[in-house]
Design a protein around this motif. Structure first.
Motif, PDB file in Angstrom:
ATOM      1  N   VAL A  21       0.845  -1.199   0.000  1.00  0.00           N
ATOM      2  CA  VAL A  21       0.000   0.000   0.000  1.00  0.00           C
ATOM      3  C   VAL A  21       0.879   1.249   0.000  1.00  0.00           C
ATOM      4  CG1 VAL A  21      -1.772   1.267   1.274  1.00  0.00           C
ATOM      5  CG2 VAL A  21      -1.774  -1.251   1.294  1.00  0.00           C
ATOM      6  N   GLY A  22       0.674   2.105  -0.983  1.00  0.00           N
ATOM      7  CA  GLY A  22       1.350   3.408  -1.000  1.00  0.00           C
ATOM      8  C   GLY A  22       0.377   4.466  -0.530  1.00  0.00           C
ATOM      9  N   LEU A  23       0.808   5.294   0.409  1.00  0.00           N
ATOM     10  CA  LEU A  23      -0.087   6.316   0.989  1.00  0.00           C
ATOM     11  C   LEU A  23       0.323   7.693   0.527  1.00  0.00           C
ATOM     12  CD1 LEU A  23      -0.405   5.507   4.816  1.00  0.00           C
ATOM     13  CD2 LEU A  23      -2.259   5.683   3.151  1.00  0.00           C
ATOM     14  N   ILE A  24      -0.640   8.458   0.017  1.00  0.00           N
ATOM     15  CA  ILE A  24      -0.412   9.894  -0.194  1.00  0.00           C
ATOM     16  C   ILE A  24      -1.125  10.597   0.944  1.00  0.00           C
ATOM     17  CG2 ILE A  24      -0.648  11.845  -1.754  1.00  0.00           C
ATOM     18  CD1 ILE A  24      -0.919   9.902  -4.076  1.00  0.00           C
ATOM     19  N   GLY A  25      -0.358  11.225   1.816  1.00  0.00           N
ATOM     20  CA  GLY A  25      -0.920  11.885   2.989  1.00  0.00           C
ATOM     21  C   GLY A  25      -0.566  11.124   4.255  1.00  0.00           C
ATOM     22  N   HIS A  26      -0.156  11.870   5.262  1.00  0.00           N
ATOM     23  CA  HIS A  26       0.183  11.263   6.557  1.00  0.00           C
ATOM     24  C   HIS A  26      -0.341  12.153   7.681  1.00  0.00           C
ATOM     25  CE1 HIS A  26       2.908   9.510   9.704  1.00  0.00           C
ATOM     26  NE2 HIS A  26       2.563   8.420   9.044  1.00  0.00           N
ATOM     27  N   ILE A  29      -5.894  10.890   8.723  1.00  0.00           N
ATOM     28  CA  ILE A  29      -6.261   9.600   8.108  1.00  0.00           C
ATOM     29  C   ILE A  29      -5.005   8.783   7.795  1.00  0.00           C
ATOM     30  CG2 ILE A  29      -7.414   8.504   6.133  1.00  0.00           C
ATOM     31  CD1 ILE A  29      -9.073  11.150   5.864  1.00  0.00           C
ATOM     32  N   GLY A  30      -4.074   9.402   7.066  1.00  0.00           N
ATOM     33  CA  GLY A  30      -2.900   8.658   6.589  1.00  0.00           C
ATOM     34  C   GLY A  30      -2.074   8.059   7.717  1.00  0.00           C
ATOM     35  N   SER A  31      -1.870   8.825   8.801  1.00  0.00           N
ATOM     36  CA  SER A  31      -1.012   8.286   9.866  1.00  0.00           C
ATOM     37  C   SER A  31      -1.710   7.124  10.583  1.00  0.00           C
ATOM     38  CB  SER A  31      -0.602   9.387  10.855  1.00  0.00           C
ATOM     39  OG  SER A  31      -1.739   9.902  11.484  1.00  0.00           O
ATOM     40  N   SER A  32      -3.032   7.205  10.734  1.00  0.00           N
ATOM     41  CA  SER A  32      -3.757   6.080  11.364  1.00  0.00           C
ATOM     42  C   SER A  32      -3.689   4.837  10.488  1.00  0.00           C
ATOM     43  CB  SER A  32      -5.233   6.410  11.557  1.00  0.00           C
ATOM     44  OG  SER A  32      -5.388   7.425  12.474  1.00  0.00           O
ATOM     45  N   GLY A  44      -2.256  -9.474   5.220  1.00  0.00           N
ATOM     46  CA  GLY A  44      -1.925  -9.554   3.799  1.00  0.00           C
ATOM     47  C   GLY A  44      -1.620  -8.200   3.178  1.00  0.00           C
ATOM     48  N   ALA A  45      -1.818  -7.122   3.916  1.00  0.00           N
ATOM     49  CA  ALA A  45      -1.493  -5.789   3.385  1.00  0.00           C
ATOM     50  C   ALA A  45      -0.328  -5.211   4.179  1.00  0.00           C
ATOM     51  CB  ALA A  45      -2.706  -4.866   3.490  1.00  0.00           C
ATOM     52  N   VAL A  46       0.612  -4.607   3.468  1.00  0.00           N
ATOM     53  CA  VAL A  46       1.763  -3.999   4.141  1.00  0.00           C
ATOM     54  C   VAL A  46       1.946  -2.578   3.615  1.00  0.00           C
ATOM     55  CG1 VAL A  46       2.991  -6.171   4.546  1.00  0.00           C
ATOM     56  CG2 VAL A  46       3.387  -4.898   2.428  1.00  0.00           C
ATOM     57  N   LEU A  47       2.578  -1.748   4.433  1.00  0.00           N
ATOM     58  CA  LEU A  47       2.835  -0.370   4.030  1.00  0.00           C
ATOM     59  C   LEU A  47       4.055  -0.334   3.106  1.00  0.00           C
ATOM     60  CD1 LEU A  47       2.095   2.627   4.417  1.00  0.00           C
ATOM     61  CD2 LEU A  47       3.658   2.674   6.372  1.00  0.00           C
ATOM     62  N   GLY A  48       3.848   0.176   1.891  1.00  0.00           N
ATOM     63  CA  GLY A  48       4.961   0.269   0.950  1.00  0.00           C
ATOM     64  C   GLY A  48       5.717   1.579   1.091  1.00  0.00           C
ATOM     65  N   GLY A  49       5.000   2.689   1.110  1.00  0.00           N
ATOM     66  CA  GLY A  49       5.653   3.990   1.210  1.00  0.00           C
ATOM     67  C   GLY A  49       4.640   5.068   1.519  1.00  0.00           C
ATOM     68  N   VAL A  50       5.145   6.230   1.949  1.00  0.00           N
ATOM     69  CA  VAL A  50       4.285   7.364   2.304  1.00  0.00           C
ATOM     70  C   VAL A  50       4.816   8.613   1.615  1.00  0.00           C
ATOM     71  CG1 VAL A  50       3.437   8.818   4.187  1.00  0.00           C
ATOM     72  CG2 VAL A  50       3.787   6.373   4.582  1.00  0.00           C
ATOM     73  N   LEU A  51       3.922   9.312   0.923  1.00  0.00           N
ATOM     74  CA  LEU A  51       4.298  10.550   0.235  1.00  0.00           C
ATOM     75  C   LEU A  51       3.541  11.727   0.833  1.00  0.00           C
ATOM     76  CD1 LEU A  51       5.745  11.938  -2.208  1.00  0.00           C
ATOM     77  CD2 LEU A  51       3.651  11.507  -3.513  1.00  0.00           C
ATOM     78  N   VAL A  89       8.801   8.420   1.114  1.00  0.00           N
ATOM     79  CA  VAL A  89       9.376   8.442  -0.236  1.00  0.00           C
ATOM     80  C   VAL A  89       9.494   9.894  -0.690  1.00  0.00           C
ATOM     81  CG1 VAL A  89       8.452   6.174  -0.868  1.00  0.00           C
ATOM     82  CG2 VAL A  89       7.128   8.236  -1.405  1.00  0.00           C
ATOM     83  N   ARG A  90      10.357  10.104  -1.695  1.00  0.00           N
ATOM     84  CA  ARG A  90      10.627  11.484  -2.121  1.00  0.00           C
ATOM     85  C   ARG A  90       9.609  12.002  -3.136  1.00  0.00           C
ATOM     86  NH1 ARG A  90      16.532   9.834  -1.622  1.00  0.00           N
ATOM     87  NH2 ARG A  90      15.788   8.231  -3.022  1.00  0.00           N
ATOM     88  N   ASP A  91       9.120  11.084  -3.965  1.00  0.00           N
ATOM     89  CA  ASP A  91       8.214  11.547  -5.020  1.00  0.00           C
ATOM     90  C   ASP A  91       7.282  10.410  -5.437  1.00  0.00           C
ATOM     91  OD1 ASP A  91       9.780   9.844  -6.561  1.00  0.00           O
ATOM     92  OD2 ASP A  91      11.035  11.473  -7.322  1.00  0.00           O
ATOM     93  N   LEU A  92       6.369  10.738  -6.338  1.00  0.00           N
ATOM     94  CA  LEU A  92       5.362   9.753  -6.737  1.00  0.00           C
ATOM     95  C   LEU A  92       6.009   8.542  -7.413  1.00  0.00           C
ATOM     96  CD1 LEU A  92       2.289   9.218  -6.790  1.00  0.00           C
ATOM     97  CD2 LEU A  92       2.327   9.999  -9.149  1.00  0.00           C
TER      98      LEU A  92
END
Ligand SMILES: NC(=O)C1=CN([C@@H]2O[C@H](COP(=O)(O)OP(=O)(O)OC[C@H]3O[C@@H](n4cnc5c(N)ncnc54)[C@H](OP(=O)(O)O)[C@@H]3O)[C@@H](O)[C@H]2O)C=CC1
Ligand SMILES: O=C([O-])CC(=O)C(=O)O
Length: 311
Positions: A21-26, A29-32, A44-51, A89-92
């Motif tokens: 899962v890639g998150l835009i926003g932290h 909502i995003g941090s939770s 079965g779901a893992v955090l891939g990155g946060v932008l 992550v640094r960018d999209l």
């Protein structure tokens, strides 16, 4: 179909059968969502990155390369939180490299800015700032026929409920009435475009004062004029069959401890009324605390190999 794509991708990339899962926003909502994914709340779901843009103090940690998704078995919901910094992550481009599905939880502007590129890269996009789709051009861009690209636009119900019944009933024929009344604490409804007197009046409302209607109109206008409050209006309009005639009333209630959304729907098969009284998210009282779990529920439906669902 999409589940097997995730499965194959995950296996091919050596990640096992996981959904990255890639998150835009932290923010609220995003941090939770990020914390819950780290705790294994969605097996079965893992955090891939946060932008993020790094503008908001709480999210302005220095950029670091995202860790690739670990192939470990998910923990149980009761497992203690993993105390780690977000996989920033640094960018999209970097976010897309670490994600099978991207969650937008960053605001309508972010959905506009990143949505097209996410879908063009073949990633599904779970949108929370659904009100951005009130812009016809963006809606057309994000909902072009799937043959043109492989990512799909998925709409998270967010702070609303009952949309399964609304969608089902709308398939039976056009509804006669679709209405949403949202009631919130006054300060959450103040907008930059309001004149000083209106904004001051809302801010000065005190417990015991009469509620004030701040908007009465259609869903598209509500979502545009109240971008941090009326995404649910756009979501309801889409669930009801992309209706232009959904009536929305936004009410500032000085006594509101809970954010209330009342959906009224009358269609050819019957009449429905759903009322949600949500606790506000402590990190952002404009946002209901239900939204982050709603994102997690949507993600749970996308995990490969899921054996059963309440869909
Ligand atoms: N559908 C629904 O039911 C609901 C939808 N929403 C939508 O969700 C959005 C997020 O809500 P919430 O978490 O409470 O908001 P917050 O303000 O708490 O957090 C917003 C986060 O997004 C980041 N951000 C903002 N713009 C961008 C951008 N262009 N690119 C990347 N990151 C960005 C911010 O960090 P930084 O500033 O550092 O970039 C911050 O981390 C709301 O604005 C609203 O549109 C909210 C509630 C209910
Ligand atoms: O969180 C809520 O209750 C609804 C909300 O802010 C939105 O739809 O933008």
């Amino acid at each position: 179909m999409f589940a097997s794509r995730y499965l194959e991708d995950g296996v091919a990339a050596g990640h096992g059968a996981v959904l990255r899962v890639g998150l835009i926003g932290h923010g609220a909502i995003g941090s939770s969502v990020a914390d819950a994914l780290r705790r294994g709340v969605v097996p079965g779901a893992v955090l891939g990155g946060v932008l993020t843009r790094g503008h908001t103090a709480a999210t302005a940690a220095p950029a670091a390369t995202a860790a690739p998704a670990a192939p470990t078995a998910p923990a149980t919901p009761a497992a203690p939180a993993a105390p780690s910094a977000p996989a920033r992550v640094r960018d999209l481009r970097e976010l897309l490299a670490s994600a099978d599905v991207v969650v937008e939880a960053a605001g309508q502007r972010a959905l506009r800015e990143h949505g097209p590129a996410v879908l063009a890269a073949g990633r599904d996009l779970l949108a929370v700032s659904v009100g951005a789709l009130a812009d016809e051009a963006l809606f057309r861009e994000l909902t072009r026929p799937a043959a043109a690209r492989s990512g799909r636009l998925l709409i998270c119900p967010g702070a609303l409920g009952g949309l399964d019944a609304v969608r089902a009933a709308a398939l039976a024929g056009p509804p006669a009435t679709v209405r949403l009344t949202s009631t919130k604490a006054p300060a959450s409804l103040v907008q930059p475009w309001m004149d000083g007197a209106t904004a001051d009046r809302l801010r000065s409302l005190r417990p015991g004062d009469e509620p004030v209607t701040v908007f009465d109109g259609d869903a598209r206008e509500a979502a545009t004029r109240f971008p941090r409050n009326a995404n649910v209006a756009a979501t309801l309009a889409l669930a009801a069959g992309d209706r232009a005639d959904v009536r929305v009333r936004l009410v500032a209630a000085p006594d509101a401890r809970l954010t209330r959304h009342v959906v009224e729907f009358a269609g050819p098969l019957g009449e429905y009324r759903f009322e949600l009284a949500n606790l506000p998210d402590p990190a952002n009282p404009a946002t209901s605390a239900l939204v982050a779990p709603a994102v997690l529920r949507s993600l749970a439906d996308l995990v490969p190999g899921v054996a059963w669902l309440v869909a």
